[in-house]
Design a protein around this motif. Structure first.
Motif, mmCIF file in Angstrom:
data_model
loop_
_atom_site.group_PDB
_atom_site.id
_atom_site.type_symbol
_atom_site.label_atom_id
_atom_site.label_comp_id
_atom_site.label_asym_id
_atom_site.label_seq_id
_atom_site.Cartn_x
_atom_site.Cartn_y
_atom_site.Cartn_z
ATOM 1 N N TYR A 51 0.828 -1.223 0.000
ATOM 2 C CA TYR A 51 0.000 0.000 0.000
ATOM 3 C C TYR A 51 0.854 1.262 0.000
ATOM 4 N N SER A 52 1.896 1.267 0.814
ATOM 5 C CA SER A 52 2.674 2.494 0.988
ATOM 6 C C SER A 52 3.668 2.734 -0.146
ATOM 7 N N GLU A 53 4.305 1.675 -0.631
ATOM 8 C CA GLU A 53 5.342 1.831 -1.642
ATOM 9 C C GLU A 53 4.958 1.236 -2.994
ATOM 10 N N ASP A 54 3.803 0.594 -3.052
ATOM 11 C CA ASP A 54 3.332 -0.043 -4.288
ATOM 12 C C ASP A 54 4.364 -1.022 -4.834
ATOM 13 N N ASP A 55 5.017 -1.759 -3.919
ATOM 14 C CA ASP A 55 6.056 -2.714 -4.303
ATOM 15 C C ASP A 55 5.415 -4.099 -4.430
ATOM 16 N N LYS A 56 4.893 -4.392 -5.615
ATOM 17 C CA LYS A 56 4.212 -5.659 -5.833
ATOM 18 C C LYS A 56 5.168 -6.844 -5.750
ATOM 19 N N LEU A 57 6.369 -6.674 -6.292
ATOM 20 C CA LEU A 57 7.325 -7.780 -6.325
ATOM 21 C C LEU A 57 7.678 -8.239 -4.922
ATOM 22 N N PHE A 58 7.942 -7.277 -4.014
ATOM 23 C CA PHE A 58 8.257 -7.639 -2.636
ATOM 24 C C PHE A 58 7.086 -8.357 -1.991
ATOM 25 N N PHE A 59 5.888 -7.828 -2.184
ATOM 26 C CA PHE A 59 4.697 -8.429 -1.583
ATOM 27 C C PHE A 59 4.485 -9.850 -2.088
ATOM 28 N N MET A 60 4.573 -10.037 -3.423
ATOM 29 C CA MET A 60 4.332 -11.356 -3.999
ATOM 30 C C MET A 60 5.384 -12.359 -3.542
ATOM 31 N N THR A 61 6.643 -11.939 -3.577
ATOM 32 C CA THR A 61 7.727 -12.843 -3.182
ATOM 33 C C THR A 61 7.648 -13.184 -1.702
ATOM 34 N N TYR A 62 7.409 -12.168 -0.891
ATOM 35 C CA TYR A 62 7.381 -12.331 0.565
ATOM 36 C C TYR A 62 6.270 -13.279 1.001
ATOM 37 N N THR A 63 5.047 -13.001 0.551
ATOM 38 C CA THR A 63 3.909 -13.830 0.966
ATOM 39 C C THR A 63 3.992 -15.242 0.381
ATOM 40 N N SER A 64 4.503 -15.367 -0.850
ATOM 41 C CA SER A 64 4.613 -16.696 -1.466
ATOM 42 C C SER A 64 5.620 -17.567 -0.723
ATOM 43 N N MET A 65 6.772 -16.991 -0.391
ATOM 44 C CA MET A 65 7.799 -17.759 0.312
ATOM 45 C C MET A 65 7.338 -18.142 1.720
ATOM 46 N N VAL A 66 6.703 -17.183 2.412
ATOM 47 C CA VAL A 66 6.211 -17.477 3.768
ATOM 48 C C VAL A 66 5.150 -18.573 3.727
ATOM 49 N N GLY A 67 4.217 -18.467 2.769
ATOM 50 C CA GLY A 67 3.152 -19.459 2.673
ATOM 51 C C GLY A 67 3.658 -20.849 2.344
ATOM 52 N N LEU A 68 4.568 -20.949 1.381
ATOM 53 C CA LEU A 68 5.051 -22.261 0.956
ATOM 54 C C LEU A 68 6.057 -22.858 1.944
ATOM 55 N N PHE A 69 6.808 -22.003 2.622
ATOM 56 C CA PHE A 69 7.741 -22.540 3.616
ATOM 57 C C PHE A 69 7.003 -23.032 4.864
ATOM 58 N N SER A 70 5.748 -22.615 5.014
ATOM 59 C CA SER A 70 4.960 -23.143 6.133
ATOM 60 C C SER A 70 4.741 -24.643 5.977
ATOM 61 N N ILE A 71 4.734 -25.116 4.719
ATOM 62 C CA ILE A 71 4.582 -26.557 4.479
ATOM 63 C C ILE A 71 5.795 -27.311 5.002
ATOM 64 N N ILE A 72 6.979 -26.734 4.769
ATOM 65 C CA ILE A 72 8.211 -27.352 5.266
ATOM 66 C C ILE A 72 8.208 -27.403 6.792
ATOM 67 N N SER A 73 7.657 -26.362 7.406
ATOM 68 C CA SER A 73 7.651 -26.312 8.874
ATOM 69 C C SER A 73 6.806 -27.424 9.475
ATOM 70 N N THR A 74 5.795 -27.906 8.736
ATOM 71 C CA THR A 74 4.972 -28.993 9.280
ATOM 72 C C THR A 74 5.779 -30.285 9.406
ATOM 73 N N ILE A 75 6.773 -30.474 8.520
ATOM 74 C CA ILE A 75 7.635 -31.656 8.645
ATOM 75 C C ILE A 75 8.470 -31.560 9.915
ATOM 76 N N SER A 76 8.944 -30.356 10.229
ATOM 77 C CA SER A 76 9.711 -30.157 11.465
ATOM 78 C C SER A 76 8.872 -30.524 12.684
ATOM 79 N N TYR A 77 7.611 -30.118 12.688
ATOM 80 C CA TYR A 77 6.730 -30.456 13.801
ATOM 81 C C TYR A 77 6.432 -31.946 13.847
ATOM 82 N N ASP A 78 6.306 -32.571 12.683
ATOM 83 C CA ASP A 78 6.031 -34.014 12.651
ATOM 84 C C ASP A 78 7.178 -34.815 13.261
#
Length: 221
Positions: free
Chosen positions: A31-58
Motif C-alpha cells: 500500500y505504501s510503496e506499491d512494491d508488488k514484487l516484494f509483496f508477492m515474493t514475501y507472501t509466497s515464500m512465507v506461505g510455501l515454507f509453512s509446508i516445510i515447517s509442518t515436517i519439522s513439527y512431525d
C-alpha cells in the motif's frame, strides 16, 4: 488422508500469528510503496515454507514413528504434503490476485492490467513452488537437522549446473537466432506463458513427488 491434512491445518493455525505478521508487513509495503514484487515474493515464500515447517513439527520429539503407527501409509503421508502444497499455492494465488486487484482499484491505478499482474503473481509462485518441490525431498531424506547442509550442497550444484549450461549455450552457440526469435514470439502470447507456468509447476511437482515417495519408502525412523 483427511486426518493428515487436518493435522497440518491445525499446525498452521496454531502458528497463525507468526504467519500473519509477514502478511501484514507485505500489505503495508504494497500500500505504501506499491512494491508488488516484494509483496508477492514475501507472501509466497512465507506461505510455501509453512509446508516445510509442518515436517519439522512431525519429527519433533520422535513424532514421526507415532504418525506412521496410525492407519496411514507412508505414501499417504507424502501425498498429504503435496496436496497441502497445491492447496496453499491456489490459496496464495487467489489471495495475491484479489488483494493486488483490490488495491489497484482502491488507489485508482489507470494503467493496471489484470492479465499482466496475474502472470506476474503466477511466475512468482512458480519460483517459490520450485523451492518447495526441492526442499520437500531434502527434508524427508535428511530430517530437520541435516537438511540445511543438504540444501547448501543441492543449491550449489543447481547453481553450478545452470551456469554451466548457460556457458555452453553462449560459448558453442547451441541456440540459433531463429530459435531465440521463435521463443520470444511464443512468450509474447499471455496464454502460452500461462500454460507454460502450469506445465513447469506440474512437472517439477511430479518429479519431486516421485523422489519423496521413494525416500519415504526406504527411510527408517
Amino acid at each position: 488422508m483427511k486426518g493428515l491434512l487436518y493435522k497440518d491445518w491445525l499446525l498452521i493455525r496454531k502458528m497463525g500469528l507468526q504467519f500473519m505478521i509477514p502478511v501484514v508487513v507485505g500489505i503495508i509495503v504494497l500500500y505504501s510503496e506499491d512494491d508488488k514484487l516484494f509483496f508477492m515474493t514475501y507472501t509466497s515464500m512465507v506461505g510455501l515454507f509453512s509446508i516445510i515447517s509442518t515436517i519439522s513439527y512431525d519429527e519433533y520429539d520422535n513424532g514421526m514413528p507415532m504418525l506412521l503407527s496410525l492407519p496411514y501409509t507412508r505414501q499417504d503421508y507424502v501425498r498429504s504434503k503435496y496436496l497441502f502444497a497445491v492447496i496453499t499455492i491456489v490459496t496464495l494465488l487467489i489471495f495475491e490476485v484479489g488483494l493486488i486487484t483490490s488495491m489497484a482499484t482502491f488507489k485508482n491505478i489507470e494503467e493496471f492490467s489484470f492479465t499482466d499482474n496475474f502472470l506476474e503473481i503466477l511466475s512468482t509462485l512458480v519460483v517459490s513452488s520450485a523451492m518447495c518441490w526441492i526442499l520437500l525431498p531434502i527434508y524427508l531424506k535428511y530430517g530437520v537437522k541435516k537438511a540445511m547442509i543438504a540444501m547448501m550442497v543441492v543449491g550449489g550444484l543447481l547453481f553450478g549446473g545452470i551456469m554451466g549450461v548457460l556457458y555452453l549455450i553462449k560459448e558453442f552457440k547451441l541456440i540459433s537466432l531463429d530459435q531465440i526469435q521463435f521463443l520470444q514470439n511464443f512468450l509474447a502470447n499471455d496464454w502460452n506463458v500461462f500454460f507454460l507456468f502450469i506445465l513447469v509447476i506440474a512437472g517439477m511437482m511430479g518429479i519431486s513427488y516421485y523422489i519423496s515417495s521413494r525416500i519415504m519408502q526406504k527411510r527408517e525412523y
